[in-house]
Write a protein that holds these residues in place. Structure first.
Motif, PDB file in Angstrom:
ATOM      1  N   PHE A 116       0.837  -1.206   0.000  1.00 11.36           N
ATOM      2  CA  PHE A 116       0.000   0.000   0.000  1.00 11.36           C
ATOM      3  C   PHE A 116       0.871   1.255   0.000  1.00 11.36           C
ATOM      4  N   PHE A 117       1.881   1.283   0.864  1.00  7.71           N
ATOM      5  CA  PHE A 117       2.776   2.445   0.921  1.00  7.71           C
ATOM      6  C   PHE A 117       3.486   2.651  -0.424  1.00  7.71           C
ATOM      7  N   ASP A 118       3.986   1.568  -1.013  1.00  5.21           N
ATOM      8  CA  ASP A 118       4.684   1.666  -2.307  1.00  5.21           C
ATOM      9  C   ASP A 118       3.756   2.248  -3.371  1.00  5.21           C
ATOM     10  N   ARG A 119       2.489   1.830  -3.355  1.00  9.91           N
ATOM     11  CA  ARG A 119       1.544   2.309  -4.379  1.00  9.91           C
ATOM     12  C   ARG A 119       1.274   3.807  -4.195  1.00  9.91           C
ATOM     13  N   ILE A 120       1.089   4.240  -2.947  1.00 11.37           N
ATOM     14  CA  ILE A 120       0.851   5.663  -2.688  1.00 11.37           C
ATOM     15  C   ILE A 120       2.045   6.493  -3.153  1.00 11.37           C
ATOM     16  N   MET A 121       3.245   6.034  -2.823  1.00 17.91           N
ATOM     17  CA  MET A 121       4.451   6.772  -3.204  1.00 17.91           C
ATOM     18  C   MET A 121       4.581   6.853  -4.714  1.00 17.91           C
ATOM     19  N   ARG A 122       4.286   5.766  -5.380  1.00 15.67           N
ATOM     20  CA  ARG A 122       4.397   5.728  -6.842  1.00 15.67           C
ATOM     21  C   ARG A 122       3.372   6.653  -7.496  1.00 15.67           C
ATOM     22  N   GLU A 123       2.146   6.608  -7.020  1.00 17.93           N
ATOM     23  CA  GLU A 123       1.071   7.375  -7.640  1.00 17.93           C
ATOM     24  C   GLU A 123       1.139   8.864  -7.312  1.00 17.93           C
ATOM     25  N   ASN A 124       1.814   9.231  -6.228  1.00 17.00           N
ATOM     26  CA  ASN A 124       1.850  10.641  -5.804  1.00 17.00           C
ATOM     27  C   ASN A 124       3.243  11.261  -5.842  1.00 17.00           C
ATOM     28  N   ASN A 125       4.168  10.537  -6.489  1.00 15.73           N
ATOM     29  CA  ASN A 125       5.538  11.050  -6.648  1.00 15.73           C
ATOM     30  C   ASN A 125       6.165  11.415  -5.305  1.00 15.73           C
TER      31      ASN A 125
END
Length: 458
Positions: A116-125
């Motif tokens: 979940f954290f990885d996805r948030i970081m990826r999607e929000n730069n």
């Protein structure tokens, strides 16, 4: 110790300084709502207000505690709103996921959380993830690793910063003890929730937290802080060893082989790290347990030509020309069915190995690239010629020395997929030739009156 409202504790470490990033880089805070993450989020909010950094929070409702978990989720939403921090929330059934994937609940929760954290970081730069690990967590980790058996990296505990898929994971309050965090919450009026599963000693870390650390504190009240200093010192030592390992690896040849004498003659800490690094390279990042490292060291110390051992993930470690090689294991071809073909003029088929032997009279036919000519002095052949399976005891006299055919195959580096398809050609006195390998002294000649062509079909 008191922590005045509005100020940052001296133990707090800048998220940007920890990973060497510019203060313009956004930060994502992992926020459970407990005392640790609530204190960290409050500190990060103050820090980001000073630096002008964008701050976000992420909360995972693991669905382990039913209505209690839902209340924690709502608390986190309200806290983030009060601090002016945008929050991302994931609700996921961890127990069901753990059962489906045959994982412990702890492992499943961590896996889903970081996805979940990885996805948030990826999607929000976002390239910085802050977690609220503290000095007590660090001691728990050291004790946990120690109980399982670990090397220096395990005793180093939790690193202040590590790389992750989206950038870096940083621990701004790693130097703060649990007691100091609770004092900070008290002095700054910070509310937090308490996870009821924290007292469940069926979980390994909870047992360490509830039983073992209090016992250590009874022996020495500074156990947590002392463990933190130990970790910092050992991390410096580990960094030095890693630097020396990198220097060693830079001298390795392109085929990734290592001189065994140089390897085992190096300090043991370097030897082990070089072996682990080489294995990780060929296995695609897999780790290697110490028991396998020790096996490889013994293999190098003996340094027997062509010897090898099997490692996890289908990797072999082998010795060739006094060098250590790692290679992916090949499936050994099945031994062919037994055959014994008497060779006559013309084409002699050997279906068991999908091959042919052509004698004089058919030498003008088109011949495959996978072929070789064998020349004999027919006057030296005793009786008839036959082609049969290779046997473990087969030897052939070459240059005045009786040599094992198995050893000759290894010496000449005949590929396994071909080695298993080579016949042994014999007369009444024994082995007279092996295609691609040798013709016995007693019948060898450059311009013999008998020629055989051995052909391996595709």
């Amino acid at each position: 110790m008191t922590y005045p409202c509005g100020s940052l504790p001296r133990e707090f470490r800048s998220a940007h300084a920890l990973c060497g990033a510019d203060e313009s880089e956004s930060i994502l805070a992992a926020f459970s709502g407990g005392s640790d993450s609530s204190a960290m989020l409050d500190m990060l909010a103050k820090y980001c207000a000073q630096t002008g950094t964008a701050l976000y929070a992420a909360h995972v409702n693991h669905c382990i505690r039913g209505a209690e978990a839902d209340k924690d989720e709502e608390f986190c939403r309200e806290t983030a709103k009060r601090l002016g921090v945008k929050i991302f929330v994931l609700k996921v059934d961890v127990p069901a996921y753990a059962q489906e994937h045959k994982l412990s609940v702890e492992t499943a929760a961590r896996e889903l959380r970081y996805e979940f954290f990885d996805r948030i970081m990826r999607e929000n730069n976002i390239h910085i993830l802050a977690t609220a690990h503290n000095a007590n967590d660090n001691l728990e980790t050291i004790l946990f690793n120690l109980s399982r058996g670990c090397g220096l990296s395990g005793i180093c505990g939790i690193p202040p910063v590590r790389k992750c898929e989206g950038g870096y994971v940083v621990r701004p309050i790693l130097e703060m003890s649990k007691t100091q965090i609770l004092e900070y919450c008290r002095d700054n009026g910070i509310e937090f929730v308490t996870d009821s599963t924290n007292t469940d000693t069926d979980y390994t870390r909870n047992m360490i937290r509830a039983q073992i650390i209090p016992a250590l504190m009874a022996i020495n009240s500074g156990a947590v802080e002392n463990a933190a200093r130990l970790s910092a010192t050992l991390r410096d030592d580990a960094a030095c060893l890693e630097s020396m390992t990198d220097w060693f690896l830079e001298s390795i040849e392109d085929d990734m082989s290592v001189d065994t004498e140089k390897l085992v003659g190096s300090p043991a800490a370097i030897t082990s790290r070089v072996i682990i690094a080489l294995y990780r390279e060929i296995s695609g990042g897999k780790s290697l347990e110490q028991v396998h490292v020790n096996d490889i060291i013994r293999l190098c110390e003996r340094c027997v030509p062509h010897s090898k051992i099997q490692l996890p993930s289908g990797i072999d470690a082998k010795i060739e020309n006094k060098r250590l090689y790692f290679e992916k294991r090949c499936e050994l071809p099945s031994a062919p069915e037994e055959f014994c073909v008497t060779l006559t003029d013309g084409k002699n088929s050997i279906p068991q190995i999908n091959a042919e032997i052509i004698t004089k009279g058919s030498q003008d036919e088109n011949i495959s690239e996978n072929s070789i000519s064998l020349h004999f002095n027919s006057a030296k052949i005793c009786g008839s010629l036959v082609a049969r399976n290779r046997q473990s005891s087969d030897k052939i006299k070459v240059n005045g020395v009786n040599k094992s055919i198995k050893k000759l195959l290894c010496d000449k580096k005949i590929p396994l997929e071909i080695r298993y398809r080579l016949p042994v050609i014999c007369d009444d006195e024994g082995v007279i030739a092996v295609p691609f390998l040798a013709v016995a002294d007693r019948a060898r000649t450059k311009n013999g009156d008998l020629e055989l062509k051995f052909i391996l079909n595709d």
